[in-house]
Design a protein around this motif. Sequence first.
Motif, PDB file in Angstrom:
ATOM      1  N   THR A 185       9.002  12.925 121.013  1.00  0.00           N
ATOM      2  CA  THR A 185       8.783  12.734 119.125  1.00  0.00           C
ATOM      3  C   THR A 185       7.178  12.611 118.792  1.00  0.00           C
ATOM      4  OG1 THR A 185      10.816  11.062 119.375  1.00  0.00           O
ATOM      5  CG2 THR A 185       9.442  11.418 117.621  1.00  0.00           C
ATOM      6  N   VAL A 186       7.325  13.151 118.298  1.00  0.00           N
ATOM      7  CA  VAL A 186       5.377  13.244 116.873  1.00  0.00           C
ATOM      8  C   VAL A 186       5.868  12.658 115.310  1.00  0.00           C
ATOM      9  CG1 VAL A 186       3.987  15.177 116.583  1.00  0.00           C
ATOM     10  CG2 VAL A 186       5.587  15.336 118.862  1.00  0.00           C
ATOM     11  N   THR A 187       5.196  11.835 115.211  1.00  0.00           N
ATOM     12  CA  THR A 187       4.730  11.006 113.917  1.00  0.00           C
ATOM     13  C   THR A 187       3.698  11.872 113.663  1.00  0.00           C
ATOM     14  OG1 THR A 187       7.020   9.863 114.845  1.00  0.00           O
ATOM     15  CG2 THR A 187       5.676   9.522 112.682  1.00  0.00           C
ATOM     16  N   LEU A 188       4.203  11.682 112.039  1.00  0.00           N
ATOM     17  CA  LEU A 188       2.339  12.150 110.950  1.00  0.00           C
ATOM     18  C   LEU A 188       2.788  11.129 110.388  1.00  0.00           C
ATOM     19  CD1 LEU A 188       0.407  13.834 110.979  1.00  0.00           C
ATOM     20  CD2 LEU A 188       1.822  15.413 109.598  1.00  0.00           C
ATOM     21  N   ILE A 189       1.690  10.432 110.109  1.00  0.00           N
ATOM     22  CA  ILE A 189       1.802   9.226 108.992  1.00  0.00           C
ATOM     23  C   ILE A 189       0.285   8.929 109.288  1.00  0.00           C
ATOM     24  CG2 ILE A 189       2.006   7.514 110.647  1.00  0.00           C
ATOM     25  CD1 ILE A 189       3.546   6.060 108.342  1.00  0.00           C
ATOM     26  N   ASP A 190      -0.341   8.404 108.055  1.00  0.00           N
ATOM     27  CA  ASP A 190      -1.850   8.423 107.618  1.00  0.00           C
ATOM     28  C   ASP A 190      -1.984   6.485 107.297  1.00  0.00           C
ATOM     29  OD1 ASP A 190      -3.822   7.732 106.467  1.00  0.00           O
ATOM     30  OD2 ASP A 190      -3.576   8.526 104.417  1.00  0.00           O
ATOM     31  N   ALA A 191      -2.181   6.462 108.876  1.00  0.00           N
ATOM     32  CA  ALA A 191      -2.581   4.445 109.167  1.00  0.00           C
ATOM     33  C   ALA A 191      -3.541   3.886 108.880  1.00  0.00           C
ATOM     34  CB  ALA A 191      -2.680   4.689 111.013  1.00  0.00           C
ATOM     35  N   THR A 192      -4.419   4.920 108.449  1.00  0.00           N
ATOM     36  CA  THR A 192      -5.930   4.578 108.088  1.00  0.00           C
ATOM     37  C   THR A 192      -5.540   3.705 107.053  1.00  0.00           C
ATOM     38  OG1 THR A 192      -6.792   6.555 106.793  1.00  0.00           O
ATOM     39  CG2 THR A 192      -7.242   6.486 109.059  1.00  0.00           C
ATOM     40  N   GLU A 193      -4.351   3.565 105.590  1.00  0.00           N
ATOM     41  CA  GLU A 193      -3.873   3.192 105.021  1.00  0.00           C
ATOM     42  C   GLU A 193      -2.644   2.014 105.582  1.00  0.00           C
ATOM     43  OE1 GLU A 193      -5.299   3.198 101.945  1.00  0.00           O
ATOM     44  OE2 GLU A 193      -6.748   4.981 102.912  1.00  0.00           O
ATOM     45  N   LEU A 194      -2.673   1.976 105.916  1.00  0.00           N
ATOM     46  CA  LEU A 194      -0.980   0.987 106.869  1.00  0.00           C
ATOM     47  C   LEU A 194      -1.666   0.001 107.437  1.00  0.00           C
ATOM     48  CD1 LEU A 194       1.705   3.792 106.493  1.00  0.00           C
ATOM     49  CD2 LEU A 194       0.792   2.047 104.197  1.00  0.00           C
ATOM     50  N   PHE A 195      -1.763   0.748 108.882  1.00  0.00           N
ATOM     51  CA  PHE A 195      -2.365  -0.382 109.765  1.00  0.00           C
ATOM     52  C   PHE A 195      -4.040  -0.604 110.450  1.00  0.00           C
ATOM     53  CE2 PHE A 195       0.882   2.687 111.847  1.00  0.00           C
ATOM     54  CZ  PHE A 195       2.071   2.380 111.074  1.00  0.00           C
ATOM     55  N   THR A 196      -4.525  -1.150 109.736  1.00  0.00           N
ATOM     56  CA  THR A 196      -6.043  -1.083 109.412  1.00  0.00           C
ATOM     57  C   THR A 196      -5.986  -2.992 109.489  1.00  0.00           C
ATOM     58  OG1 THR A 196      -6.911  -0.542 106.792  1.00  0.00           O
ATOM     59  CG2 THR A 196      -6.598   0.423 109.070  1.00  0.00           C
ATOM     60  N   ASN A 197      -6.954  -3.478 109.525  1.00  0.00           N
ATOM     61  CA  ASN A 197      -6.881  -4.955 109.773  1.00  0.00           C
ATOM     62  C   ASN A 197      -6.871  -5.554 108.307  1.00  0.00           C
ATOM     63  OD1 ASN A 197      -7.245  -5.190 112.603  1.00  0.00           O
ATOM     64  ND2 ASN A 197      -9.362  -5.303 111.901  1.00  0.00           N
ATOM     65  N   SER A 198      -7.455  -4.631 107.310  1.00  0.00           N
ATOM     66  CA  SER A 198      -7.212  -4.733 106.013  1.00  0.00           C
ATOM     67  C   SER A 198      -5.436  -5.306 105.780  1.00  0.00           C
ATOM     68  CB  SER A 198      -8.227  -4.486 104.957  1.00  0.00           C
ATOM     69  OG  SER A 198      -8.489  -3.754 104.878  1.00  0.00           O
ATOM     70  N   THR A 199      -4.742  -3.982 106.037  1.00  0.00           N
ATOM     71  CA  THR A 199      -3.548  -3.914 104.721  1.00  0.00           C
ATOM     72  C   THR A 199      -3.195  -4.191 106.087  1.00  0.00           C
ATOM     73  OG1 THR A 199      -4.308  -1.242 106.369  1.00  0.00           O
ATOM     74  CG2 THR A 199      -5.078  -1.994 104.119  1.00  0.00           C
ATOM     75  N   LEU A 200      -2.678  -4.160 106.974  1.00  0.00           N
ATOM     76  CA  LEU A 200      -1.354  -4.533 108.320  1.00  0.00           C
ATOM     77  C   LEU A 200      -0.464  -5.683 107.640  1.00  0.00           C
ATOM     78  CD1 LEU A 200      -0.462  -2.988 110.497  1.00  0.00           C
ATOM     79  CD2 LEU A 200      -1.820  -5.377 112.075  1.00  0.00           C
ATOM     80  N   THR A 201      -1.267  -6.515 106.720  1.00  0.00           N
ATOM     81  CA  THR A 201      -0.480  -8.022 106.239  1.00  0.00           C
ATOM     82  C   THR A 201       0.569  -7.393 104.650  1.00  0.00           C
ATOM     83  OG1 THR A 201      -1.383  -9.214 105.315  1.00  0.00           O
ATOM     84  CG2 THR A 201      -1.306  -9.628 107.133  1.00  0.00           C
ATOM     85  N   ALA A 202      -0.029  -6.251 104.044  1.00  0.00           N
ATOM     86  CA  ALA A 202       0.699  -5.978 102.832  1.00  0.00           C
ATOM     87  C   ALA A 202       2.141  -5.226 103.283  1.00  0.00           C
ATOM     88  CB  ALA A 202      -0.432  -5.150 102.671  1.00  0.00           C
ATOM     89  N   ASN A 203       3.115  -5.085 102.625  1.00  0.00           N
ATOM     90  CA  ASN A 203       4.451  -4.195 102.852  1.00  0.00           C
ATOM     91  C   ASN A 203       5.037  -4.853 104.641  1.00  0.00           C
ATOM     92  OD1 ASN A 203       4.384  -4.215  99.806  1.00  0.00           O
ATOM     93  ND2 ASN A 203       2.604  -2.795 100.482  1.00  0.00           N
ATOM     94  N   GLY A 204       5.866  -3.026 104.555  1.00  0.00           N
ATOM     95  CA  GLY A 204       5.876  -3.541 105.793  1.00  0.00           C
ATOM     96  C   GLY A 204       5.355  -2.284 106.819  1.00  0.00           C
TER      97      GLY A 204
END
Length: 391
Positions: A185-204
């Motif tokens: 399985t290969v997944t493509l997602i812009d983690a720099t806007e979702l999984f950083t320390n400052s954005t991790l708690t937002a939404n899901g």
Amino acid sequence: MGGWVAIGATLVVVGIIATILAGMGQWTRRDLLDPESTGTDGGRALAHILADRGVDVRVVRDRHALEAALQSAGGTDRTPAEATLVLPDSPLLSDATFEKIADSALDVVIAQPQARAARVLFDAELSGYGTDGPVAPACALPAAQRSGAILPGTLFAPPADGDVTACYTVDQDAALLQRTRAGRTVTLIDATELFTNSTLTANGNAALGVNLLGGRSTLIWYMPSAADADAGDVAPSLGELTPDWVSPVIVLLLLAGVAAAVWRGRRFGPLVAENLPVTVRAAETTDGRARLYARSGDRLHVADRLRIGTLGRLARLLGLGRTTPANEVSDAVADRLGMPRAQVRGILIDDRPGTDRELLALSDRLRDLERRVHQAVRPDTNPPTDSGRTP
């Protein structure tokens, strides 16, 4: 020579500051989504969450460490490792190297996708960035359905083939692409806007990060370094492109310029006081200005000069500072003499003489006002006999 020393020291300090700022900028770029970084752009929070859930998070920072980690997870030249691999689309890696690493694990998440990753792995392309609000999964992918809505970053135009799952769609674009082939399985997602320390708690975001990266017991988080760059893909430096004689000539020209500046540069010595050829008495200057004011009919300017002089003297008599506003001096005079404030303010500030007679009358009122304040403050001394009727 002291001036040149100061200039040289200033240039050195500026160079040091520029180097520090450049280094800080490079560190900020290296810090992006780093699982060991506690900065706002780091990914340590997600790494800790995964570790708390029993995932063995292994951070590798070069190709040799990556190969060792893949082998320890059961990976060989023909068999992908039973692990999840976080792989950034780094320009340090050539296309061939990037594809080879992307095939080395059963689950691969391209966390910092560029156009190359979308093209090589999915035959897709970058199509946009961001939305105005959170976007629902709108797909059958369990990891996305359990996570809920997110505020996506980079958007991709999915390919036409049916083996690619597109989630978090905006019009015809998607924020997440996933392809499964032969158990990989290969997944493509812009983690720099979702999984950083400052954005991790937002939404899901946190749930999506855990679902995508925590599916296996081992997570290999790869952070490429400059040493991982393929020698054939490194762009030649400016020194390699220029002939050998260019650098010595540049150094020689710089030295010649410095020598010329030292030779021809002006040397500033101590200031020298020079006597003027004539001495002009203050009275003559005052009379000359008065004639110019009279000739131009500038009564307001003359009134202002009279008032400025009177206000300064009144402020000194009343013990006020040199920077005390005119309205405060006027109020202090009125309070000292027991006069209406509006009347004193008219004399010192507001009245505008329209004729020479009114100007003379204003001068008399200013002189009388100053005399009365002087008598009120210093009754034992003689008041001034002339307030300077001539400006």
